[in-house]
Design a protein around this motif. Structure first.
Motif, short mmCIF file in Angstrom:
data_model
loop_
_atom_site.label_atom_id
_atom_site.label_comp_id
_atom_site.label_asym_id
_atom_site.label_seq_id
_atom_site.Cartn_x
_atom_site.Cartn_y
_atom_site.Cartn_z
N ALA A 105 30.21 93.91 10.72
CA ALA A 105 29.94 95.36 11.36
C ALA A 105 29.73 95.27 12.82
O ALA A 105 29.80 96.52 13.39
CB ALA A 105 29.13 96.26 10.23
N GLY A 106 29.18 94.22 13.39
CA GLY A 106 28.81 94.28 14.72
C GLY A 106 29.96 93.25 15.29
O GLY A 106 30.76 92.82 14.71
N GLY A 107 29.52 92.74 16.72
CA GLY A 107 30.14 92.29 17.43
C GLY A 107 31.46 92.85 17.89
O GLY A 107 31.83 93.80 17.43
N VAL A 108 31.82 92.57 19.16
CA VAL A 108 32.94 93.24 19.74
C VAL A 108 34.29 92.90 19.26
O VAL A 108 34.74 91.79 18.75
CB VAL A 108 33.06 92.77 21.31
CG1 VAL A 108 34.41 93.20 22.07
CG2 VAL A 108 31.86 93.35 22.26
N VAL A 109 35.25 94.04 18.84
CA VAL A 109 36.29 93.75 18.31
C VAL A 109 37.30 93.76 19.59
O VAL A 109 37.42 94.72 20.36
CB VAL A 109 36.74 95.14 17.50
CG1 VAL A 109 38.06 95.01 17.05
CG2 VAL A 109 35.62 95.06 16.38
N VAL A 110 38.05 92.82 19.69
CA VAL A 110 38.88 92.60 20.75
C VAL A 110 40.26 92.33 19.89
O VAL A 110 40.29 91.88 18.66
CB VAL A 110 38.73 91.51 21.65
CG1 VAL A 110 37.57 91.88 22.41
CG2 VAL A 110 38.75 90.27 21.21
N ALA A 111 41.27 92.49 20.51
CA ALA A 111 42.57 92.48 19.73
C ALA A 111 43.10 90.96 19.68
O ALA A 111 43.80 90.40 20.74
CB ALA A 111 43.66 93.22 20.33
N GLY A 112 42.46 90.37 18.90
CA GLY A 112 42.86 88.85 18.80
C GLY A 112 44.43 88.91 18.26
O GLY A 112 44.77 89.78 17.61
N GLU A 113 45.17 87.94 18.71
CA GLU A 113 46.60 88.13 18.45
C GLU A 113 46.84 88.17 16.81
O GLU A 113 47.81 88.45 16.15
CB GLU A 113 47.28 86.94 18.92
CG GLU A 113 47.56 87.18 20.58
CD GLU A 113 47.64 85.90 21.08
OE1 GLU A 113 47.18 85.10 20.67
OE2 GLU A 113 48.48 85.87 22.19
N VAL A 114 45.99 87.29 16.25
CA VAL A 114 46.21 87.07 14.67
C VAL A 114 45.49 88.21 14.16
O VAL A 114 45.85 88.78 12.76
CB VAL A 114 45.48 85.72 14.29
CG1 VAL A 114 45.64 85.59 12.85
CG2 VAL A 114 46.51 84.53 14.81
N THR A 115 44.32 88.85 14.45
CA THR A 115 43.52 89.54 13.79
C THR A 115 43.70 91.02 13.98
O THR A 115 42.99 91.73 13.31
CB THR A 115 42.04 89.02 13.76
OG1 THR A 115 42.03 88.67 15.28
CG2 THR A 115 41.85 87.85 12.76
N SER A 147 45.59 93.12 13.07
CA SER A 147 46.25 93.97 11.90
C SER A 147 45.20 93.55 10.99
O SER A 147 44.78 94.61 10.01
CB SER A 147 47.57 93.59 11.46
OG SER A 147 47.59 91.94 11.65
N VAL A 148 44.42 92.41 10.71
CA VAL A 148 43.28 92.59 9.61
C VAL A 148 42.14 93.43 9.92
O VAL A 148 41.64 94.23 9.03
CB VAL A 148 42.76 91.03 9.79
CG1 VAL A 148 41.52 90.79 8.87
CG2 VAL A 148 43.80 90.00 9.37
#
Lengths: 111, 290
Positions: free
Chosen positions: A66-76, A78-79
């Motif tokens: 629930a923490g940590g920066v969310v960046v658009a990893g190419e794989v993740t 959509s996850v």
């Protein structure tokens, strides 16, 4: 300025876990005067019993899911859209309750 | 026979400037952690053993800490499946955290959400450039702060008066006016429940006070949902599951405050964890969910 028995200093050496659920006080338990620094120097990690492991894992999952920066990893990308927190915590809940039984009745491993 | 699975890149954290030496730091799946520096600094890729030259640190350079993962295990499909596997999740979460913890001991960083995976280094580099401002802002916000976790539970005595006798079903309520055994039981039971509710309300108020007091010492706070008892392993309900971003030089004061509050509010039990890397406060402000 942060010297002496400043809890934070202990962190560098104990690069494993933060302290796991130190009971500070309440319910009549004496506050263990060592700060978190000492508490972090728990016995060998292997010695931490199952109950403690579980507790630490829950605290860890609170943060890494629930923490940590969310960046658009190419794989993740959509996850993340699927709301990983829900997905994983569902796994956690079902798994833990399968282990512990509905009523949290037995605590194994000398906890 | 099986073709080698394509490799992905797992991202742990982003820090400012050039990385130090990463020899021996292994992450998810036991892979060597390496650094990718981008944007503003010289773009280089120091392998383990090649000392990073601090002179090379360009001003606003950002460094991403990554390792190689197998997309057969960490690709989108596989992730969906594996995230449902508690043992897998636990191992990966710990590996992710171990790397971030080690790096955090060296200096400020922004941890990434678990399972941030790219198809290649180019993707990481592009992200670093695209999100440079946002990441730098976040880095600035969490700099020199450490996260502490404070969980506040009802003290075991607070809610749980031992449940009364089992003859409730037999006693017929409301017969006769006063004095029947059923009525006595009911009124006893009622006041018991009322007392429990009062105790619970009081514990809740205490927990809120604890949170308020601690918030005053913190630069930022975040409340996670209270953990379910099956997860926390605690017998009594958790009321507050708070995260507090505290300046490093106030850590001692914070811990003292927690102890003092535990003494002041005996109807709650307080657990302190940390210091953690600033996971709960490394949430992106730009782009995505609010």
């Amino acid at each position: 300025m942060s010297s002496g028995n400043e809890p934070v200093r202990g962190r560098a050496s104990a690069d494993r876990e933060p302290i796991t659920g130190q009971v500070v006080a309440g319910g009549g338990e004496p506050a263990p005067d060592p700060g978190p620094a000492e508490a972090a120097d728990l016995p060998a990690d292997e010695e931490i019993d199952v109950g403690r492991e579980r507790i630490a894992l829950v605290d860890l999952l609170d943060r890494v899911l629930a923490g940590g920066v969310v960046v658009a990893g190419e794989v993740t990308l959509s996850v993340a859209d699927v709301d990983m927190v829900t997905v994983s915590l569902r796994a956690l809940v079902s798994s833990v309750s399968a282990l512990a039984g509905p009523d949290d009745g037995e605590r194994t491993a000398g906890w | 026979m099986a073709e080698p699975a394509p490799a992905g890149v797992w991202l742990y954290a982003v820090a400012a400037g050039a990385p130090g030496l990463l020899t021996g730091l292994t992450g998810v799946g036991g892979a060597q952690v390496r650094a990718l520096t981008s944007a503003g600094g010289p773009r280089r890729n120091p392998q383990a053993g090649e000392p990073a030259d601090p002179e090379c640190a360009g001003g606003p350079a950002l460094t991403a800490f990554v390792s190689t993962v197998d997309l057969a295990e960490f690709g989108e499909e596989a992730l969906r499946r594996n995230l449902e596997d508690l043992d897998w999740l636990a191992g990966v979460a710990r590996a992710h955290h171990d790397v971030i913890g080690s790096l955090a001991a060296r200096g400020p960083l922004v941890p990434m959400r678990l399972a941030t995976v790219f198809r290649g280094e180019a993707g990481v580099a592009a992200m670093l450039e695209e999100r440079a401002a946002d990441l730098s802002d976040t880095l600035e916000r969490v700099r020199s702060g450490r996260e502490w976790g404070v969980k506040v539970y009802e003290a075991p005595a607070a809610g749980a008066a031992p449940a009364g006798g089992g003859q409730a079903a037999g006693g017929r309520p409301g017969t006769g006016g006063a004095g029947g055994p059923g009525a006595a039981y009911l009124s006893r039971r009622r006041s018991q429940l009322a007392a429990q509710q009062d105790a619970r309300r009081a514990a809740r108020a205490s927990a809120e006070s604890v949170h308020r007091e601690l918030a005053r010492l913190a630069r930022a706070t975040r409340l996670h949902p209270p953990q379910a008892p099956q997860l926390s392993g605690a017998r009594s309900p958790m009321i507050v599951n708070g995260a507090y971003l505290v300046d490093e030089d106030r850590a001692g004061r914070f811990a003292d405050a927690v102890r003092a509050l535990a003494d002041r509010f005996p109807d709650v039990r307080i657990e302190l964890t940390g210091p953690w890397p600033p996971y709960s406060f490394a949430v992106s402000t730009a782009g995505g969910s609010a």
